[in-house]
Motif scaffolding. Sequence first.
Motif, PDB file in Angstrom:
ATOM      1  N   PHE A  28     -12.626 -75.869  -0.386  1.00  0.00           N
ATOM      2  CA  PHE A  28     -11.682 -76.074  -1.677  1.00  0.00           C
ATOM      3  C   PHE A  28     -10.387 -76.859  -1.224  1.00  0.00           C
ATOM      4  O   PHE A  28      -9.408 -77.253  -1.845  1.00  0.00           O
ATOM      5  N   GLY A  29     -10.342 -77.219   0.126  1.00  0.00           N
ATOM      6  CA  GLY A  29      -9.067 -77.983   0.750  1.00  0.00           C
ATOM      7  C   GLY A  29      -8.043 -77.165   1.271  1.00  0.00           C
ATOM      8  O   GLY A  29      -6.958 -77.609   1.825  1.00  0.00           O
ATOM      9  N   ALA A  30      -8.239 -75.823   1.491  1.00  0.00           N
ATOM     10  CA  ALA A  30      -7.258 -75.009   2.097  1.00  0.00           C
ATOM     11  C   ALA A  30      -7.226 -75.460   3.735  1.00  0.00           C
ATOM     12  O   ALA A  30      -8.246 -75.827   4.481  1.00  0.00           O
ATOM     13  N   VAL A  31      -5.815 -75.454   4.182  1.00  0.00           N
ATOM     14  CA  VAL A  31      -5.436 -75.772   5.771  1.00  0.00           C
ATOM     15  C   VAL A  31      -4.833 -74.673   6.325  1.00  0.00           C
ATOM     16  O   VAL A  31      -3.798 -74.152   5.879  1.00  0.00           O
ATOM     17  N   GLY A  32      -5.586 -74.113   7.532  1.00  0.00           N
ATOM     18  CA  GLY A  32      -5.142 -72.958   7.987  1.00  0.00           C
ATOM     19  C   GLY A  32      -4.349 -73.276   9.092  1.00  0.00           C
ATOM     20  O   GLY A  32      -4.344 -72.752  10.297  1.00  0.00           O
ATOM     21  N   ASN A  33      -3.055 -74.368   9.138  1.00  0.00           N
ATOM     22  CA  ASN A  33      -1.992 -74.606  10.055  1.00  0.00           C
ATOM     23  C   ASN A  33      -0.664 -74.098  10.110  1.00  0.00           C
ATOM     24  O   ASN A  33       0.254 -74.022  10.772  1.00  0.00           O
ATOM     25  N   GLY A  34      -0.515 -72.999   8.993  1.00  0.00           N
ATOM     26  CA  GLY A  34       0.499 -72.338   8.864  1.00  0.00           C
ATOM     27  C   GLY A  34       1.573 -73.062   8.500  1.00  0.00           C
ATOM     28  O   GLY A  34       2.869 -72.638   8.262  1.00  0.00           O
ATOM     29  N   VAL A  35       1.537 -74.394   7.968  1.00  0.00           N
ATOM     30  CA  VAL A  35       2.478 -75.325   7.585  1.00  0.00           C
ATOM     31  C   VAL A  35       2.200 -75.702   6.104  1.00  0.00           C
ATOM     32  O   VAL A  35       3.067 -75.774   5.151  1.00  0.00           O
ATOM     33  N   VAL A  36       1.031 -76.114   5.856  1.00  0.00           N
ATOM     34  CA  VAL A  36       0.542 -76.673   4.396  1.00  0.00           C
ATOM     35  C   VAL A  36       0.555 -75.553   3.250  1.00  0.00           C
ATOM     36  O   VAL A  36      -0.132 -74.529   3.872  1.00  0.00           O
ATOM     37  N   ILE A  63      -4.219 -69.902   9.670  1.00  0.00           N
ATOM     38  CA  ILE A  63      -2.828 -69.243   9.054  1.00  0.00           C
ATOM     39  C   ILE A  63      -2.672 -69.961   7.640  1.00  0.00           C
ATOM     40  O   ILE A  63      -2.286 -71.296   7.846  1.00  0.00           O
ATOM     41  N   PHE A  64      -2.905 -69.369   6.607  1.00  0.00           N
ATOM     42  CA  PHE A  64      -3.099 -69.980   5.278  1.00  0.00           C
ATOM     43  C   PHE A  64      -1.677 -69.567   4.602  1.00  0.00           C
ATOM     44  O   PHE A  64      -1.483 -68.581   4.054  1.00  0.00           O
ATOM     45  N   LEU A  65      -0.603 -70.716   4.622  1.00  0.00           N
ATOM     46  CA  LEU A  65       0.641 -70.203   3.849  1.00  0.00           C
ATOM     47  C   LEU A  65       0.183 -70.533   2.412  1.00  0.00           C
ATOM     48  O   LEU A  65      -0.363 -71.213   2.045  1.00  0.00           O
ATOM     49  N   THR A  66       1.015 -69.404   1.589  1.00  0.00           N
ATOM     50  CA  THR A  66       0.585 -69.548   0.046  1.00  0.00           C
ATOM     51  C   THR A  66       1.815 -68.932  -0.597  1.00  0.00           C
ATOM     52  O   THR A  66       2.363 -68.064  -0.169  1.00  0.00           O
ATOM     53  N   GLU A  84      -5.424 -65.231   8.367  1.00  0.00           N
ATOM     54  CA  GLU A  84      -4.153 -64.735   7.869  1.00  0.00           C
ATOM     55  C   GLU A  84      -3.455 -65.530   6.604  1.00  0.00           C
ATOM     56  O   GLU A  84      -3.381 -66.610   6.979  1.00  0.00           O
ATOM     57  N   LEU A  85      -3.372 -64.625   5.538  1.00  0.00           N
ATOM     58  CA  LEU A  85      -2.462 -65.133   4.455  1.00  0.00           C
ATOM     59  C   LEU A  85      -1.202 -65.092   4.532  1.00  0.00           C
ATOM     60  O   LEU A  85      -0.750 -63.622   4.646  1.00  0.00           O
ATOM     61  N   LYS A  86      -0.258 -65.917   4.590  1.00  0.00           N
ATOM     62  CA  LYS A  86       1.035 -65.580   5.038  1.00  0.00           C
ATOM     63  C   LYS A  86       1.931 -66.212   3.763  1.00  0.00           C
ATOM     64  O   LYS A  86       1.925 -67.332   3.321  1.00  0.00           O
ATOM     65  N   GLY A  87       2.869 -65.456   3.250  1.00  0.00           N
ATOM     66  CA  GLY A  87       3.559 -65.599   2.182  1.00  0.00           C
ATOM     67  C   GLY A  87       4.710 -66.686   2.245  1.00  0.00           C
ATOM     68  O   GLY A  87       5.195 -66.770   3.656  1.00  0.00           O
ATOM     69  N   SER A  88       4.797 -67.375   1.602  1.00  0.00           N
ATOM     70  CA  SER A  88       5.852 -68.861   1.772  1.00  0.00           C
ATOM     71  C   SER A  88       7.347 -67.999   1.727  1.00  0.00           C
ATOM     72  O   SER A  88       7.674 -67.135   1.337  1.00  0.00           O
ATOM     73  N   PRO A  89       8.244 -68.659   2.829  1.00  0.00           N
ATOM     74  CA  PRO A  89       9.430 -68.392   2.730  1.00  0.00           C
ATOM     75  C   PRO A  89      10.169 -69.029   1.353  1.00  0.00           C
ATOM     76  O   PRO A  89      11.399 -68.577   1.361  1.00  0.00           O
TER      77      PRO A  89
END
Length: 514
Positions: A28-36, A63-66, A84-89
């Motif tokens: 679905f287009g998710a990018v696991g670089n911890g930035v997008v 690392i999927f930022l969300t 890893e689902l990582k919460g946005s700052p």
Amino acid sequence: MFTKICFCLIFYLLASEIHPQSFNIRNFGAVGNGVVLNTKTIQGAIDSCAGSGGGTVYVPAGIFLTGTLELRSNINLCLENGAELKGSPDMTDYKKYQSPHASEISHYGVLFASNGENISITGQGTINGNEEAFFEWDKAKSIEWGGTKFTRQKEKFRESSGIGDGPVVPKERPRQMIIFSGCKNVMVRDVKIEKSPFWTLHFADCDGVSVNGIKIWNNLLTPNSDGIDMTSCSNVTISDCDIRAGDDALVVVGYAYHYELPGYNDLRHPSENICITNCNLQSRSSGIRIGFIDQNSVRNIHISNVNITNSNRGIGIFTRGEGSVENVTISQVTIETRLHTGDWWGNGEPIHISTVPGEKDVKPGRIKGLTFRDITCTSENGILIYGCNETPIEDVSFENLKLKITGSKLNSVAGGNIDLRGALGDKQLFESDLSAFGVSDVKNISLNNVTIDWKDADKEFFKYALHIEDFIGVKLSGITITPLSNDKPVMFFENGSLLQTDMKKSGFGKKNVK
């Protein structure tokens, strides 16, 4: 040919049952670089899965930022090893909501589900709340509720150089990191959940909850970073978990107005039928907290095979509102507590049970039917059972208890005080003589095969090994106190009736006892 086609059809149907449809978030287009930022793409996978009748939303390694994601019925969110689902700052990435009993706008955390069913979070991956973004790590939070003016140390109470034991100062932050509100048949299994900026895993008004094999590892300096909170939930099993939380590790409470969320059912039913077993817990407040300013009851709670270590309070059972706590069994538990600096609730008690008014014109609910069996405590403060005249604590038994009081390097800044915060009025933290086992305002308490070792207790603060006052019905048998002094009482009983004991007169004192 027909047989072959039938065989293939049967195989396909069986395979569909074993391997339900899966929706990979990368597709679905998710990018696991911890930035997008992936909020929309991951939500798209969840919505497509729900729209197809349910299945698995698959999070692969990366690392999927969300921001905030909403889970829906009949969905398993599966995080593979390395995912890893990582919460946005950024706070603007979290969905806003208005609590019915709060004027300010709050924000959901990483995941929430409202009025759903058959929802699960599984796998060997990680959900990261990104706590680094939401605290001032070089500032310690000062004591607010309760103040320090009644403490033994006054303004120097729990003083430390630098941060000490925390807590650090929060900035604006999302609320509960993972919320299930008004849901049925919920499961969380195997995942690691870490670095939550607020409560980690909150079940509100849920029925049929299973939590198994998870790790919650939060920074012990962060305030309000509870492990698992259950408010007005029924039929819950929590097992084989490792929880390290800056605030309470496990919480069971009845309906409480300030916990309300959208989707929360206002029927105000109790929290009941809850089993907690085979867990390791660490906390800067209570390892396990039961009850507080509840408006409904908590009942049928069974806890076994639990280690509570490196904590401020071990087990805390409270009523401050009209809700009651009844029928609690706690067995095979090891508790290690110590004094801490900073604004943490509790003061090193391995077991704390208190019933005191917490709201104006509201009689506190009763605490009745507590059984403690096979408990080992090592602590820098004593066990405290603190009832009130209008609502004495009833029907409490201890069997096979070992209690050892140790000295503390923090006695000069924290020793010799009782913490009843949540009580009505300003005298919530206050100076007091202590006992290794102190009891007041109880009806029917029994101690059988209890050992108290208090030879290392600081006698400036500790007056008795065992002190029971304002009681009706006390039964003591097999009490061993080390050391047992013959020149002054180490046990004292006052203002009570129906005292039964097999103890000798040596070391035994009483006043106004029938």
